[in-house]
Design a protein around this motif. Structure first.
Motif, PDB file in Angstrom:
ATOM      1  N   ASN A  98       0.815  -1.219   0.000  1.00  0.00           N
ATOM      2  CA  ASN A  98       0.000   0.000   0.000  1.00  0.00           C
ATOM      3  C   ASN A  98       0.847   1.267   0.000  1.00  0.00           C
ATOM      4  N   ILE A  99       1.284   1.665  -1.137  1.00  0.00           N
ATOM      5  CA  ILE A  99       2.131   2.847  -1.281  1.00  0.00           C
ATOM      6  C   ILE A  99       1.387   4.075  -0.765  1.00  0.00           C
ATOM      7  N   SER A 100       2.074   4.863   0.024  1.00  0.00           N
ATOM      8  CA  SER A 100       1.435   6.034   0.622  1.00  0.00           C
ATOM      9  C   SER A 100       1.401   7.202  -0.361  1.00  0.00           C
ATOM     10  N   ASP A 101       0.474   8.096  -0.118  1.00  0.00           N
ATOM     11  CA  ASP A 101       0.380   9.302  -0.938  1.00  0.00           C
ATOM     12  C   ASP A 101       1.664  10.120  -0.854  1.00  0.00           C
ATOM     13  N   GLU A 102       2.293  10.105   0.310  1.00  0.00           N
ATOM     14  CA  GLU A 102       3.543  10.847   0.486  1.00  0.00           C
ATOM     15  C   GLU A 102       4.642  10.298  -0.408  1.00  0.00           C
ATOM     16  N   ASN A 103       4.712   8.975  -0.536  1.00  0.00           N
ATOM     17  CA  ASN A 103       5.720   8.376  -1.412  1.00  0.00           C
ATOM     18  C   ASN A 103       5.465   8.733  -2.870  1.00  0.00           C
ATOM     19  N   ILE A 104       4.208   8.680  -3.286  1.00  0.00           N
ATOM     20  CA  ILE A 104       3.868   9.047  -4.662  1.00  0.00           C
ATOM     21  C   ILE A 104       4.229  10.501  -4.905  1.00  0.00           C
ATOM     22  N   TRP A 105       3.891  11.374  -3.980  1.00  0.00           N
ATOM     23  CA  TRP A 105       4.193  12.793  -4.124  1.00  0.00           C
ATOM     24  C   TRP A 105       5.703  13.013  -4.218  1.00  0.00           C
ATOM     25  N   SER A 106       6.450  12.327  -3.394  1.00  0.00           N
ATOM     26  CA  SER A 106       7.910  12.451  -3.422  1.00  0.00           C
ATOM     27  C   SER A 106       8.477  12.021  -4.771  1.00  0.00           C
ATOM     28  N   ILE A 107       7.950  10.948  -5.320  1.00  0.00           N
ATOM     29  CA  ILE A 107       8.395  10.478  -6.631  1.00  0.00           C
ATOM     30  C   ILE A 107       8.082  11.528  -7.687  1.00  0.00           C
ATOM     31  N   LEU A 108       6.887  12.082  -7.637  1.00  0.00           N
ATOM     32  CA  LEU A 108       6.490  13.085  -8.627  1.00  0.00           C
ATOM     33  C   LEU A 108       7.368  14.329  -8.557  1.00  0.00           C
ATOM     34  N   ILE A 109       7.684  14.756  -7.367  1.00  0.00           N
ATOM     35  CA  ILE A 109       8.456  15.985  -7.190  1.00  0.00           C
ATOM     36  C   ILE A 109       9.950  15.769  -7.422  1.00  0.00           C
ATOM     37  N   ASN A 110      10.489  14.665  -6.922  1.00  0.00           N
ATOM     38  CA  ASN A 110      11.936  14.460  -6.940  1.00  0.00           C
ATOM     39  C   ASN A 110      12.456  13.664  -8.128  1.00  0.00           C
ATOM     40  N   HIS A 111      11.689  12.714  -8.609  1.00  0.00           N
ATOM     41  CA  HIS A 111      12.217  11.801  -9.621  1.00  0.00           C
ATOM     42  C   HIS A 111      11.647  12.000 -11.016  1.00  0.00           C
ATOM     43  N   LEU A 112      10.400  12.377 -11.108  1.00  0.00           N
ATOM     44  CA  LEU A 112       9.783  12.534 -12.423  1.00  0.00           C
ATOM     45  C   LEU A 112      10.464  13.608 -13.278  1.00  0.00           C
ATOM     46  N   PRO A 113      10.845  14.753 -12.716  1.00  0.00           N
ATOM     47  CA  PRO A 113      11.557  15.745 -13.541  1.00  0.00           C
ATOM     48  C   PRO A 113      12.884  15.213 -14.097  1.00  0.00           C
ATOM     49  N   LYS A 114      13.581  14.411 -13.314  1.00  0.00           N
ATOM     50  CA  LYS A 114      14.840  13.823 -13.786  1.00  0.00           C
ATOM     51  C   LYS A 114      14.578  12.844 -14.921  1.00  0.00           C
ATOM     52  N   LEU A 115      13.528  12.043 -14.793  1.00  0.00           N
ATOM     53  CA  LEU A 115      13.176  11.096 -15.841  1.00  0.00           C
ATOM     54  C   LEU A 115      12.793  11.843 -17.113  1.00  0.00           C
ATOM     55  N   LYS A 116      12.057  12.916 -16.976  1.00  0.00           N
ATOM     56  CA  LYS A 116      11.673  13.727 -18.136  1.00  0.00           C
ATOM     57  C   LYS A 116      12.915  14.235 -18.864  1.00  0.00           C
ATOM     58  N   ASN A 117      13.905  14.716 -18.114  1.00  0.00           N
ATOM     59  CA  ASN A 117      15.156  15.187 -18.730  1.00  0.00           C
ATOM     60  C   ASN A 117      15.875  14.060 -19.461  1.00  0.00           C
ATOM     61  N   GLU A 118      15.914  12.885 -18.860  1.00  0.00           N
ATOM     62  CA  GLU A 118      16.561  11.737 -19.508  1.00  0.00           C
ATOM     63  C   GLU A 118      15.860  11.387 -20.815  1.00  0.00           C
ATOM     64  N   ILE A 119      14.545  11.383 -20.793  1.00  0.00           N
ATOM     65  CA  ILE A 119      13.779  11.051 -21.997  1.00  0.00           C
ATOM     66  C   ILE A 119      14.001  12.106 -23.076  1.00  0.00           C
ATOM     67  N   ASN A 120      13.996  13.364 -22.679  1.00  0.00           N
ATOM     68  CA  ASN A 120      14.248  14.433 -23.665  1.00  0.00           C
ATOM     69  C   ASN A 120      15.621  14.278 -24.306  1.00  0.00           C
ATOM     70  N   ARG A 121      16.623  13.925 -23.520  1.00  0.00           N
ATOM     71  CA  ARG A 121      17.971  13.703 -24.078  1.00  0.00           C
ATOM     72  C   ARG A 121      17.972  12.526 -25.050  1.00  0.00           C
ATOM     73  N   LEU A 122      17.244  11.473 -24.710  1.00  0.00           N
ATOM     74  CA  LEU A 122      17.165  10.309 -25.605  1.00  0.00           C
ATOM     75  C   LEU A 122      16.460  10.659 -26.913  1.00  0.00           C
ATOM     76  N   LEU A 123      15.463  11.502 -26.842  1.00  0.00           N
ATOM     77  CA  LEU A 123      14.744  11.893 -28.047  1.00  0.00           C
ATOM     78  C   LEU A 123      15.587  12.752 -28.978  1.00  0.00           C
ATOM     79  N   GLU A 124      16.576  13.440 -28.400  1.00  0.00           N
ATOM     80  CA  GLU A 124      17.455  14.268 -29.210  1.00  0.00           C
ATOM     81  C   GLU A 124      18.487  13.460 -29.988  1.00  0.00           C
ATOM     82  N   LEU A 125      18.726  12.219 -29.590  1.00  0.00           N
ATOM     83  CA  LEU A 125      19.734  11.387 -30.253  1.00  0.00           C
ATOM     84  C   LEU A 125      19.340  11.026 -31.658  1.00  0.00           C
TER      85      LEU A 125
END
Length: 72
Positions: A45-72
């Motif tokens: 049962n993943i908590s809302d706090e964990n989901i929020w932390s992922i959205l704030i801390n990790h999702l922007p980094k993943l977006k940057n990685e994907i954007n870099r891959l799309l530029e290749l």
């Protein structure tokens, strides 16, 4: 928002099945897929706090990685 994380995890899982070497290009690829599995199957049962932390801390980094891959 959890549904969006499920979709991201499922998409990455499918990409890795077709192209396993892609795992080296995305940091934490297995963790992203693991999160998808936890959300779908409600493991621990993943908590809302964990989901929020992922959205704030990790999702922007993943977006940057994907954007870099799309530029290749």
């Amino acid at each position: 928002m959890e549904r969006h994380l499920e979709i991201i995890g499922e998409a990455l899982n499918r990409i890795l099945k077709r192209e396993p070497s892609f795992e080296d290009r995305v940091k934490n690829a297995k963790s992203i897929i693991g999160l998808r599995n936890q959300i779908i199957h409600a493991y621990d049962n993943i908590s809302d706090e964990n989901i929020w932390s992922i959205l704030i801390n990790h999702l922007p980094k993943l977006k940057n990685e994907i954007n870099r891959l799309l530029e290749l």
